[in-house]
Design an enzyme around this catalytic site. Structure first.
Site, PDB file in Angstrom:
ATOM      1  N   LYS A 183       0.851  -1.203   0.000  1.00 40.42           N
ATOM      2  CA  LYS A 183       0.000   0.000   0.000  1.00 40.42           C
ATOM      3  C   LYS A 183       0.881   1.246   0.000  1.00 40.42           C
ATOM      4  O   LYS A 183       1.891   1.301   0.700  1.00 40.42           O
ATOM      5  CB  LYS A 183      -0.903  -0.029   1.240  1.00 40.42           C
ATOM      6  CG  LYS A 183      -1.936   1.098   1.297  1.00 40.42           C
ATOM      7  CD  LYS A 183      -2.819   0.933   2.543  1.00 40.42           C
ATOM      8  CE  LYS A 183      -3.935   1.960   2.601  1.00 40.42           C
ATOM      9  NZ  LYS A 183      -4.793   1.776   3.802  1.00 40.42           N
ATOM     10  N   SER A 214      -9.801   1.612   2.792  1.00 41.12           N
ATOM     11  CA  SER A 214      -8.954   2.429   1.968  1.00 41.12           C
ATOM     12  C   SER A 214      -7.876   1.654   1.211  1.00 41.12           C
ATOM     13  O   SER A 214      -7.299   2.184   0.258  1.00 41.12           O
ATOM     14  CB  SER A 214      -8.280   3.491   2.841  1.00 41.12           C
ATOM     15  OG  SER A 214      -7.412   2.875   3.772  1.00 41.12           O
ATOM     16  N   SER A 239      -9.911  -0.842   7.053  1.00 44.52           N
ATOM     17  CA  SER A 239      -9.373  -0.715   5.692  1.00 44.52           C
ATOM     18  C   SER A 239      -8.619  -1.912   5.127  1.00 44.52           C
ATOM     19  O   SER A 239      -8.249  -1.909   3.960  1.00 44.52           O
ATOM     20  CB  SER A 239      -8.458   0.501   5.600  1.00 44.52           C
ATOM     21  OG  SER A 239      -9.251   1.652   5.494  1.00 44.52           O
TER      22      SER A 239
END
Ligand code: GLN
Length: 490
Positions: free
Chosen positions: A75, A150, A174
């Site tokens: 990420k 997210s 997330s």
């Protein structure tokens, strides 16, 4: 095995091929590269990829290490030395990480190759990845729908076989929420189980790094690789890290699992999700689990409490993006005040601004006691609910999300509606316990199958237990064998 089939493997399957020298780490990177070049223009999972760096690593990696030669997507708020680290924000559009995060260092020590940085909601604020300043990520099950967020890029990459596994972060859900919406496995470890050194902070008392993978076993492998105490992060816990993947196969008779009644009432829960969760609970029962109905009486306050604490902490953490030390800076400002306001005004997106303003408000003198201090007290009550529950049960089961993946734009105009996506996940962050989402079925919508996730919550440091239960459930069902239309497995 043909290069086109390689990306469809699990990490466990790939390790086998690498160890027996059936394929070389270089061939793996090349195969993934072809697949990413073919499919990622449609999905949009990655923000940047340095194939040359990965190929260089592939030359010298030891394939006998636990993750030797396995590429892992990261990420884009986790530092990988020398690579872009944008946090999905314009304000860091050209920022390169000067060092590796501890989790990346640990992955490297286990032989993994960090490959590519994945799309995300700006500073991890969101539930759909639509808040990325750069692009949309599409759900591999239906490209008109969001992948969740997210960590949407990390989840979609695994579901579409653009990565064998990936890392995300979970502040309110997330990792678990996009895992559920993309039909993959996602683990939020106990607070302090995994180092956050080198990970851009959103809400420091809630944030935790967690892995995504195609199976529970793969997820366990990644969890063992990244967990452990870190002298660089004083919030990490000095507890031993078991090899989670070794102790997965256990008998579930005498295991007690709680079903919180508050999580199954109300019309917020989609009917497809309700049906799938009820069936999953029956499945667990058939495996010998004892199901216990229980109550988490403060559930209705979790969302409000989370959004006060998370925004308060975010407003403090994001103060460092001032155009002086990092990233983008406004040109030709006349004074320091204009420099700050223009840099942040131009560099940060609408949702981030909303949260900084809200967070500053709840911390301001005059409102601190009414909001922030009150939220901390309610947090304690929620913690108490879970402490009571875990006296009676070994784990708690629930839906991961109240709904299936929604269409682009459906929720972005209404932040409160978007915030509800965390209704079942954020209590785990508020209380510091661990949680996992595992595929438990599909909703048939029009001509599409859309994945549904089952959440298992465990006591602090009891990752082994929820991994065992999730593994037993996975082995007893076929959900993980059904791959997304845009995966390499179809
Ligand atoms: N959806 C939640 C939020 O927007 C959770 C985000 C996260 O876990 N990073 O805050």
């Amino acid at each position: 095995m043909s290069p086109a089939e390689l990306p469809g493997l699990t990490i466990t399957g790939l390790r086998e091929c690498l160890r027996t020298r059936d394929v070389s780490p270089r061939e793996v990177i090349e195969a993934l590269r072809t697949r990413i070049e073919d499919v990622d223009p449609t999905i949009g999972a990655y923000l940047s990829i340095d194939f040359d760096a990965a190929l260089k690593e592939a030359e010298k990696v030891d394939v006998d290490l636990p993750l030797g030669g396995v590429p892992i997507a990261i990420k884009d708020l986790i530092n990988v030395r020398g690579q872009l680290c944008t946090c999905g924000s314009k304000i860091l559009a050209n920022y390169r990480a000067p060092y590796d995060a501890t989790v990346v260092q640990k992955l490297r020590s286990a032989g993994a190759i960090p490959l590519g940085k994945t799309n995300m909601d700006e500073f991890a604020m969101g539930s759909s990845t639509e808040n990325s300043a750069f692009k949309l990520t599409r759900n591999p099950w239906d490209i008109s729908r969001v992948p969740g967020g997210s960590s949407g890029g990390s989840a979609a990459a695994v579901a579409a076989d653009l990565a064998f596994g990936s890392l995300g972060t979970d502040t309110g859900g997330s990792v678990r929420e996009p895992a559920a919406m993309c039909g993959v496995v996602g683990l939020k470890p106990t607070y302090g189980r995994v180092s956050r050194f080198g990970v851009t902070a959103f809400a420091s008392s809630l944030d935790q790094v967690g892995p995504f993978a195609k199976t529970v076993r793969d997820c366990a492998l990644l969890a063992s690789a990244i967990a452990g105490v870190d002298p660089q992060d004083s919030t990490t816990l000095p507890a031993d890290v078991p090899d989670y993947s070794r102790n997965l196969d256990v008998d579930l008779t005498r295991v007690r699992i709680g079903v919180p009644k508050e999580y199954l009432i109300g019309e917020a829960l989609d009917e497809h999700v309700r049906t799938a969760i009820n069936a999953a609970v029956e499945k667990l029962q058939s495996l010998g689990v004892e199901i216990v109905m229980l109550s988490l009486p403060h559930t209705e306050y979790a969302i409000a409490t989370y959004y006060i604490i998370a925004t308060a902490e975010a407003s403090a953490n994001l103060a460092r993006f001032d155009g002086v030390r990092y990233g983008q800076r406004a040109e030709n400002a006349h004074d320091i005040f204009e420099h700050y306001t223009r840099t942040r005004g131009e560099g940060l997106g609408a949702e981030v601004k909303r949260r900084v303003i809200l967070g500053t408000y709840v911390l301001s003198s005059g409102y601190y006691d009414a909001y922030y201090a009150r939220a901390q007290k309610v947090r304690e009550l929620i913690r108490g609910d879970f402490a009571n529950a875990f006296e009676k049960v070994d784990a708690i089961v629930s839906p991961t999300t109240p709904d299936i993946a929604f269409k682009f734009g459906e929720r972005s105009a209404d932040p409160l509606k978007m915030y509800l996506a965390d209704i079942f996940t954020n209590a785990a962050n508020l209380t510091g316990i661990c949680g996992i989402s595992v595929p438990c079925g599909f909703a048939q919508v029009e001509d599409r199958q859309l994945p549904i996730g089952l959440q298992l919550l465990g006591k602090a440091l009891d990752e082994q237990r929820i991994l065992q239960i999730a593994h037993a459930y996975e082995q007893a069902t076929d959900w993980h064998k059904i791959a997304a239309p845009l995966s390499a497995r179809r």
